[in-house]
Design a protein around this motif. Structure first.
Motif, PDB file in Angstrom:
ATOM      1  N   ARG A  44       0.832  -1.210   0.000  1.00 25.56           N
ATOM      2  CA  ARG A  44       0.000   0.000   0.000  1.00 25.56           C
ATOM      3  C   ARG A  44       0.863   1.255   0.000  1.00 25.56           C
ATOM      4  O   ARG A  44       0.579   2.226  -0.702  1.00 25.56           O
ATOM      5  CB  ARG A  44      -0.938   0.006   1.221  1.00 25.56           C
ATOM      6  CG  ARG A  44      -1.953  -1.114   1.248  1.00 25.56           C
ATOM      7  CD  ARG A  44      -3.149  -0.783   2.131  1.00 25.56           C
ATOM      8  NE  ARG A  44      -2.782  -0.330   3.447  1.00 25.56           N
ATOM      9  CZ  ARG A  44      -2.579  -1.118   4.499  1.00 25.56           C
ATOM     10  NH1 ARG A  44      -2.684  -2.444   4.363  1.00 25.56           N
ATOM     11  NH2 ARG A  44      -2.276  -0.624   5.685  1.00 25.56           N
ATOM     12  N   MET A  81      -7.185   2.199   0.555  1.00 24.02           N
ATOM     13  CA  MET A  81      -6.662   0.851   0.315  1.00 24.02           C
ATOM     14  C   MET A  81      -6.611   0.055   1.618  1.00 24.02           C
ATOM     15  O   MET A  81      -6.312   0.595   2.680  1.00 24.02           O
ATOM     16  CB  MET A  81      -5.268   0.921  -0.310  1.00 24.02           C
ATOM     17  CG  MET A  81      -5.266   1.218  -1.790  1.00 24.02           C
ATOM     18  SD  MET A  81      -3.608   1.122  -2.509  1.00 24.02           S
ATOM     19  CE  MET A  81      -2.892   2.621  -1.881  1.00 24.02           C
ATOM     20  N   TRP A  95      -9.388  -1.985  -2.420  1.00 26.97           N
ATOM     21  CA  TRP A  95      -9.985  -0.754  -1.902  1.00 26.97           C
ATOM     22  C   TRP A  95     -11.262  -1.073  -1.137  1.00 26.97           C
ATOM     23  O   TRP A  95     -11.995  -1.990  -1.492  1.00 26.97           O
ATOM     24  CB  TRP A  95     -10.308   0.209  -3.045  1.00 26.97           C
ATOM     25  CG  TRP A  95      -9.124   0.994  -3.527  1.00 26.97           C
ATOM     26  CD1 TRP A  95      -8.797   2.279  -3.188  1.00 26.97           C
ATOM     27  CD2 TRP A  95      -8.098   0.571  -4.425  1.00 26.97           C
ATOM     28  NE1 TRP A  95      -7.636   2.666  -3.806  1.00 26.97           N
ATOM     29  CE2 TRP A  95      -7.186   1.631  -4.575  1.00 26.97           C
ATOM     30  CE3 TRP A  95      -7.851  -0.631  -5.102  1.00 26.97           C
ATOM     31  CZ2 TRP A  95      -6.066   1.547  -5.375  1.00 26.97           C
ATOM     32  CZ3 TRP A  95      -6.732  -0.722  -5.910  1.00 26.97           C
ATOM     33  CH2 TRP A  95      -5.850   0.358  -6.035  1.00 26.97           C
ATOM     34  N   GLN A 100     -14.561   2.579  -6.280  1.00 20.05           N
ATOM     35  CA  GLN A 100     -13.176   3.022  -6.379  1.00 20.05           C
ATOM     36  C   GLN A 100     -12.286   1.884  -6.873  1.00 20.05           C
ATOM     37  O   GLN A 100     -11.375   2.093  -7.675  1.00 20.05           O
ATOM     38  CB  GLN A 100     -12.699   3.517  -5.007  1.00 20.05           C
ATOM     39  CG  GLN A 100     -11.387   4.283  -5.031  1.00 20.05           C
ATOM     40  CD  GLN A 100     -11.017   4.822  -3.664  1.00 20.05           C
ATOM     41  OE1 GLN A 100     -11.526   4.369  -2.645  1.00 20.05           O
ATOM     42  NE2 GLN A 100     -10.128   5.792  -3.628  1.00 20.05           N
ATOM     43  N   ALA A 101     -12.570   0.680  -6.408  1.00 24.45           N
ATOM     44  CA  ALA A 101     -11.805  -0.490  -6.847  1.00 24.45           C
ATOM     45  C   ALA A 101     -11.968  -0.729  -8.339  1.00 24.45           C
ATOM     46  O   ALA A 101     -11.011  -1.074  -9.040  1.00 24.45           O
ATOM     47  CB  ALA A 101     -12.253  -1.721  -6.064  1.00 24.45           C
TER      48      ALA A 101
END
Length: 231
Positions: A44, A81, A95, A100-101
């Motif tokens: 991350r 994340m 995510w 968003q992912a």
């Protein structure tokens, strides 16, 4: 669509520098999960660094925006994340937010997006066509060579076509009028496209570079080796 992720599999220690000396599988489930969380944190951190530096996971620069604007790409992807453990030997970095992912996945793998007029209106909203023309419209009309029919100041004769300033366009044309004129100048049609495809180049930010992979896997090996020595 599956969430974009990075899978860390300790059952495949093919890159371990100490693979001939130790067996990562000697780690207990609790130790393995703890180490996977630690590695996920590192991944991350690397991904956030990639977004900040506008580089891909391999170290190269991100492909620029199609409109050539210099706004940073994927600037919202560095937040949200998380690391999720799957079983005892795998971890997934993804995510929290599913939308968003999906956006990250599209950019990560370079998946083109199909649009329709209805979908565009849903995503971006319907503009107020009665508002004054925007600065961007005024600039585009000016660049396309827009001219206004103007009567001669002296004497008789046909009106002439003269260029106008961006200020005049913003003060005398609406968003709808400017958009229609631009479309006619560019495509010679009154009706815009009803469906189109937005090309999305690959911008992989999530994953481990070969150097990082060596660091993570060596960490696994050293952790396992320490456990062996304690026995």
């Amino acid at each position: 669509m599956a969430d974009p992720d990075l899978r860390i599999d300790t059952d495949k220690p093919s890159r371990l520098k100490l693979a001939e000396q130790i067996d990562v599988l000697t780690m207990s489930s609790a130790q393995s999960r703890k180490l996977l969380k630690k590695i996920g944190t590192g991944v991350r951190k690397d991904a956030r660094g990639n977004v900040k530096a506008q580089r891909t996971v391999t170290g190269g620069p991100m492909p620029p925006r199609a409109d050539k604007k210099k706004r940073r790409m994927m600037r919202k992807m560095s937040k949200g994340m998380v690391t999720r453990l799957i079983g005892e030997r795998n971890a997934v970095v993804t995510w929290k937010n599913g939308g968003q992912a999906k956006v990250a996945d599209r950019h990560h793998r370079g998946v083109d997006e199909n649009f329709t007029a209805r979908k565009a209106a849903k995503v971006y909203g319907t503009p107020n066509y009665g508002k004054p023309a925007t600065p961007a419209q005024a600039k585009s009309l000016n660049q396309e060579g827009y001219r206004r029919r103007t009567a001669r100041k002296r004497g008789k004769g046909k009106a002439v076509l003269k260029r106008v300033s961006q200020k005049w366009i913003r003060e005398n044309m609406t968003v709808g009028q400017a958009g229609l004129v631009l479309r006619l100048m560019r495509t010679d049609t009154r009706k815009g496209k009803q469906q189109w495809t937005i090309k999305v180049p690959e911008r992989p930010i999530l994953g481990a570079s070969p150097e990082s992979a060596d660091i993570y896997l060596t960490a696994m090996a050293q952790e396992a080796l320490q456990q062996i020595k304690r026995k």
